[in-house]
Design an enzyme around this catalytic site. Structure first.
Site, PDB file in Angstrom:
ATOM      1  N   LYS A   1       0.855  -1.184   0.000  1.00 43.92           N
ATOM      2  CA  LYS A   1       0.000   0.000   0.000  1.00 43.92           C
ATOM      3  C   LYS A   1       0.890   1.233   0.000  1.00 43.92           C
ATOM      4  CE  LYS A   1      -3.803   1.697   2.920  1.00 43.92           C
ATOM      5  NZ  LYS A   1      -4.683   2.102   1.835  1.00 43.92           N
TER       6      LYS A   1
ATOM      7  N   LYS B   1     -13.365  -7.755  -8.914  1.00 49.09           N
ATOM      8  CA  LYS B   1     -14.026  -8.345  -7.753  1.00 49.09           C
ATOM      9  C   LYS B   1     -15.287  -9.024  -8.278  1.00 49.09           C
ATOM     10  CE  LYS B   1     -12.560  -4.450  -4.738  1.00 49.09           C
ATOM     11  NZ  LYS B   1     -11.190  -4.555  -5.096  1.00 49.09           N
TER      12      LYS B   1
END
Ligand code: MG
Length: 313
Positions: free
Chosen positions: A115, A222
């Site tokens: 991240k 997703k």
């Protein structure tokens, strides 16, 4: 919300509503109201009665119907071109990523997702080389900026990434920023490191729009948020089969079972999955397969949706 469909012969199919409203989906309440509105009896045609905007309600029903078609009394084993798929290890923002990367590589992970855009910008860019030095040779590093950068910062990072083992940079600039589509297309054209779309794929029409625009990078998909998984996946397989990364929408084991089945049946390149999310729930009965460096097709076949249902009921 778990969706359980039972047909006249007593076969059962499972789906899950796992909304992420920040990601452009409906809320649980909206999905529940729409599904209850169907009145408890559904057919394949019922999907058309649900508004396109309700991607989770539509997806859960589509997954449950598909499951019903696939699951006989003695459930067929998952048909997949591969026995297992690698998982990407999640690394925290900033310097703690280094220690985590060491730990995760020791247990066998070779794809890592870090991240970025979350710590001090100058420190973070300097850490990139430290992190690359920690990774075993042959490893791949994914950077996920979650839309945190502007054009200049994205360019700075992409220049730095060019000769480093970076598989892709995910969502360098915010999907909602004005002109973000042109900016993303421009950045992708100007730099050798691939870019990946994640937040930019939110909503029922975004995937088609990016496919139509000829997006040259990676699609982070997703499955639980696709609305119409079969149609969307067919379009993706046709024009971006090797540029798809399947990723979690923080489902329970029920939604994960549907999503991972799609990943295992995928005809394109087997990129590491973005499913390193478990343990996730206070009650571990809702978690999917543990976050080892690999998920086995066998583990997906073995997920017991009924047990999750019973635990919730
Ligand atoms: Mg992301």
């Amino acid at each position: 919300m778990i969706v359980r469909l039972e047909d006249e012969s007593g076969r059962v199919g499972w789906g899950e509503v796992a909304p992420l409203p920040d990601f452009g989906t409906e809320t649980v309440a909206e999905a529940e109201a729409a599904l209850r509105n169907l009145g408890g009896v559904v057919e394949a045609a019922s999907l058309a009665d649900l508004p396109r905007r309700l991607v989770c309600a539509r997806g859960s029903l589509a997954m449950a119907l598909a499951d019903l078609g696939a699951a006989g009394p003695d459930k067929e084993p998952l048909s997949s071109p591969v026995d297992y798929l690698p998982l990407a290890a999640l690394l925290p923002a900033g310097r703690p990523a280094l220690a985590q990367a060491r730990l995760k590589s020791e247990v066998g992970f070779r794809t890592f997702k870090w991240k970025v855009g979350a710590a001090d910008p100058a420190d973070e860019l300097a850490l990139l080389d430290d992190l690359c030095a920690v990774l075993p040779s042959g490893s791949k590093l994914r950077l996920d900026a979650n839309g945190a950068w502007d054009r200049r910062r994205a360019e700075l990072w992409l220049e730095r990434c060019a000769d480093r083992p970076v598989e892709f940079v995910e969502q360098p600039v915010a999907a909602a920023a004005r002109g973000s589509e042109d900016l993303l297309m421009g950045l992708a054209a100007d730099h050798p490191t691939p870019l990946a779309l994640d937040e930019s794929l939110a909503g029922p029409d975004a995937l088609n729009r990016w496919l139509g625009a000829g997006w040259p990078g990676v699609f982070v998909v997703k499955p639980s948020l696709l609305g119409d998984p079969a149609g969307a996946l067919a379009r993706l397989a046709k024009s971006a089969g090797d540029r798809v990364v399947f990723s979690s929408a923080l489902e329970t084991a029920v939604g994960a079972r549907s999503a991972l089945r799609i990943a295992f049946a995928w005809p394109g390149a087997a990129r590491a999955l973005g499913f390193g999310v478990w343990p996730l729930f206070q009650d571990s009965r809702f978690d999917g397969p543990a976050s080892a460096p690999f998920v086995r097709a066998e583990d997906v076949s073995r997920i017991d949706a009924e047990a999750v249902w019973n635990a919730l009921s």
